[in-house]
Motif scaffolding. Sequence first.
Motif, mmCIF file in Angstrom:
data_model
loop_
_atom_site.group_PDB
_atom_site.id
_atom_site.type_symbol
_atom_site.label_atom_id
_atom_site.label_comp_id
_atom_site.label_asym_id
_atom_site.label_seq_id
_atom_site.Cartn_x
_atom_site.Cartn_y
_atom_site.Cartn_z
ATOM 1 N N TRP A 39 0.863 -1.183 0.000
ATOM 2 C CA TRP A 39 0.000 0.000 0.000
ATOM 3 C C TRP A 39 0.896 1.228 0.000
ATOM 4 N N ASN A 40 1.057 1.904 1.135
ATOM 5 C CA ASN A 40 1.968 3.047 1.187
ATOM 6 C C ASN A 40 3.412 2.558 1.131
ATOM 7 N N GLY A 41 4.270 3.352 0.504
ATOM 8 C CA GLY A 41 5.682 2.991 0.413
ATOM 9 C C GLY A 41 6.142 2.927 -1.037
ATOM 10 N N LEU A 42 7.400 2.576 -1.203
ATOM 11 C CA LEU A 42 8.000 2.583 -2.536
ATOM 12 C C LEU A 42 9.059 1.494 -2.619
ATOM 13 N N THR A 43 8.996 0.698 -3.682
ATOM 14 C CA THR A 43 10.029 -0.306 -3.951
ATOM 15 C C THR A 43 10.617 -0.008 -5.331
ATOM 16 N N PRO A 44 11.762 -0.610 -5.672
ATOM 17 C CA PRO A 44 12.307 -0.392 -7.021
ATOM 18 C C PRO A 44 11.311 -0.738 -8.129
ATOM 19 N N THR A 45 10.480 -1.739 -7.895
ATOM 20 C CA THR A 45 9.491 -2.137 -8.891
ATOM 21 C C THR A 45 8.477 -1.027 -9.159
ATOM 22 N N ASP A 46 8.183 -0.240 -8.136
ATOM 23 C CA ASP A 46 7.215 0.851 -8.294
ATOM 24 C C ASP A 46 7.728 1.976 -9.181
ATOM 25 N N LEU A 47 8.997 1.935 -9.551
ATOM 26 C CA LEU A 47 9.570 3.020 -10.347
ATOM 27 C C LEU A 47 9.407 2.805 -11.851
ATOM 28 N N VAL A 48 9.252 1.562 -12.302
ATOM 29 C CA VAL A 48 9.373 1.315 -13.741
ATOM 30 C C VAL A 48 8.239 1.955 -14.544
ATOM 31 N N PHE A 49 6.991 1.782 -14.121
ATOM 32 C CA PHE A 49 5.876 2.359 -14.863
ATOM 33 C C PHE A 49 5.921 3.885 -14.852
ATOM 34 N N PRO A 50 6.089 4.534 -13.704
ATOM 35 C CA PRO A 50 6.168 6.004 -13.720
ATOM 36 C C PRO A 50 7.371 6.533 -14.495
ATOM 37 N N PHE A 51 8.478 5.791 -14.499
ATOM 38 C CA PHE A 51 9.620 6.200 -15.326
ATOM 39 C C PHE A 51 9.200 6.276 -16.789
ATOM 40 N N PHE A 52 8.479 5.264 -17.248
ATOM 41 C CA PHE A 52 8.066 5.253 -18.651
ATOM 42 C C PHE A 52 7.122 6.407 -18.950
ATOM 43 N N MET A 53 6.236 6.724 -18.029
ATOM 44 C CA MET A 53 5.308 7.837 -18.244
ATOM 45 C C MET A 53 6.056 9.167 -18.281
ATOM 46 N N PHE A 54 7.064 9.308 -17.444
ATOM 47 C CA PHE A 54 7.892 10.516 -17.453
ATOM 48 C C PHE A 54 8.599 10.650 -18.804
ATOM 49 N N ILE A 55 9.166 9.547 -19.292
ATOM 50 C CA ILE A 55 9.854 9.566 -20.584
ATOM 51 C C ILE A 55 8.863 9.816 -21.714
ATOM 52 N N MET A 56 7.649 9.291 -21.578
ATOM 53 C CA MET A 56 6.635 9.542 -22.590
ATOM 54 C C MET A 56 6.328 11.032 -22.693
ATOM 55 N N GLY A 57 6.360 11.731 -21.560
ATOM 56 C CA GLY A 57 6.171 13.177 -21.583
ATOM 57 C C GLY A 57 7.277 13.876 -22.357
ATOM 58 N N ILE A 58 8.521 13.456 -22.122
ATOM 59 C CA ILE A 58 9.654 14.036 -22.856
ATOM 60 C C ILE A 58 9.505 13.754 -24.348
ATOM 61 N N SER A 59 9.173 12.514 -24.692
ATOM 62 C CA SER A 59 9.027 12.119 -26.094
ATOM 63 C C SER A 59 7.876 12.860 -26.769
ATOM 64 N N THR A 60 6.819 13.136 -26.007
ATOM 65 C CA THR A 60 5.690 13.878 -26.561
ATOM 66 C C THR A 60 6.111 15.276 -26.964
ATOM 67 N N TYR A 61 6.930 15.909 -26.127
ATOM 68 C CA TYR A 61 7.429 17.242 -26.491
ATOM 69 C C TYR A 61 8.260 17.166 -27.763
ATOM 70 N N ILE A 62 9.145 16.186 -27.832
ATOM 71 C CA ILE A 62 10.025 16.060 -28.997
ATOM 72 C C ILE A 62 9.216 15.790 -30.268
ATOM 73 N N SER A 63 8.198 14.910 -30.182
ATOM 74 C CA SER A 63 7.441 14.541 -31.382
ATOM 75 C C SER A 63 6.535 15.666 -31.860
ATOM 76 N N LEU A 64 5.945 16.429 -30.932
ATOM 77 C CA LEU A 64 5.041 17.505 -31.336
ATOM 78 C C LEU A 64 5.785 18.769 -31.734
ATOM 79 N N ARG A 65 7.054 18.822 -31.416
ATOM 80 C CA ARG A 65 7.850 20.004 -31.742
ATOM 81 C C ARG A 65 7.917 20.229 -33.243
ATOM 82 N N LYS A 66 7.891 19.157 -34.020
ATOM 83 C CA LYS A 66 7.978 19.314 -35.475
ATOM 84 C C LYS A 66 6.724 19.960 -36.056
ATOM 85 N N TYR A 67 5.636 19.983 -35.277
ATOM 86 C CA TYR A 67 4.424 20.683 -35.702
ATOM 87 C C TYR A 67 4.361 22.096 -35.130
ATOM 88 N N ASP A 68 5.446 22.514 -34.455
ATOM 89 C CA ASP A 68 5.511 23.834 -33.802
ATOM 90 C C ASP A 68 4.397 24.015 -32.781
#
Length: 392
Positions: A39-68
Motif C-alpha cells: 500500500w503506502n511505500g515505494l520499492t524499485p518495482t514501483d519506479l518502472v511504470f512512472p519512469f516510462f510515463m515521465f519519458i513519454m512526456g519528454i518524447s511527446t514534447y520532442i514529437s510535437l515540436r515538429k508541428y511547432d
Amino acid sequence: MKRIQALDILRGITIAGMLLVNNPGSWSYIYAPLRHAEWNGLTPTDLVFPFFMFIMGISTYISLRKYDFAYSHATARKILRRTAVIFLVGVAVGWFSRFCNYWHHANPDLGFWGCLWEASWTFDRMRILGVLQRLALCYGVVSILAITVKHRYFPYIMATLLLGYAVLLLGFDGYVYDGSVNILGRVDAAILTPAHMYKDHSIEPEGLLSTLPSIAHVMLGFCVGRMMLQCREDVSAQAPGPDYGRLMLNLFIVGTILLFAGFLLSYGLPINKKIWSPTFVLVTCGFASSALALLIWVIDVRGWKRWSVFFESFGVNPLFMYIMGSVLAILLGAVRLPWGDATMSIHNILYKECLAPVFGQVGGSLAYALLFDVLVWCIGYPLYKRKIYIKI
C-alpha cells in the motif's frame, strides 16, 4: 541536433523492467525488490511504470515540436487516432488473456463452439482500464493540451491537478485501503462497475480519478523535455560540438528539487503507487530526472555504450516490445505440451520442471523472469539492427 541516446536507453530499461516484474516464474516466490509496495511505500518495482510515463512526456514534447505545437485538424486527428489505437490494443490484450484462461476452464460438455463462445464472450466481466489504457489517456490529454494551451500555463495546470487530487485524497478517505470507503474505489465502482475493475480491495490501480495525477506526471515529463531541448539549443548556439554539462546539471537540479519536495510532503501525503498519490508523482519523476542525467554522463559523455545494446533494443520500439511481451506471456501460459503423463503449459515446464529444481523456488522465479526478457529481446533485436521502428 544530435540525438540523446541516453533517453532511448532509459526507456528501454523501463520496458525491460516492466516485463521483468510482470512475468515471474511464480507470484508466490518473488524477491522483495521485485514486488510492488502493498500500500503506502515505494520499492524499485514501483519506479518502472512512472519512469516510462515521465519519458513519454519528454518524447511527446520532442514529437510535437515538429508541428511547432500549432493546432490543426490533421494533428488533432493523429493524436486522437493514436490515443484510440493504444487504448484499444490494451483492451484487446486484456480480452486475449481472458480468452485463453476461459478456454482452458470451459465446460467440455459444451462442445467446441460452445467453449469458443464462452471463452470469447467475456465483455461483461472484462477489465476496461490498465497500463496501456492509462498511457493512452495521458498521452492524448497532454498532447491535445500541448497544441491548444500555451506551455507557460503547464506548471499551473500541474499544480492544480496535484493539489486538487491531494485535497480529494485527504478529504474523502483516499488513503483507506478499502474500495467501499475510498473515494477512488467508490467512483470506479459507480462508473466502471466492479465487474470491470481490477480485484485489489475493490481499488482499480489505473482508475479514473487517479488518472488526473498521471496526466500531471506526463506533463512534468513534457516540461523537462522542453527544458532539455532549449538547453541543447542554447549550448549549440554558443559552442561547436556537444556539451552536456548544463543539461546534466539542470536535470540533477530538477531531480533533487522533486525528490526533496516529494519526500518532505510524504509525511502528510504518503507515497502510494496504487492511488498514484501526488508525492508518488514528485518522487518518481525526481528519480527519473536524476537517472536520465546519470545516463547522459555514462553514455553520451563517457561513451560507455556496450552494456546498453540490450536495453536500446527495447527503447527504440517501446510500446511494440511491451505489447509483444504481454502477448508472449499469455501464450506461454496458455499453450500446453505433452509432459510425462499429462500436459503442462510452456510456462510451467520452464519454471517448475527446468528452473526451480536447479535454482530453487525464488531463484527459479527470478531466472524465469530474466529468461523471459531475453526471449522478448531476441525478437526485438533484429528489428533494432535493421532500424525497423514500429510506431503504435
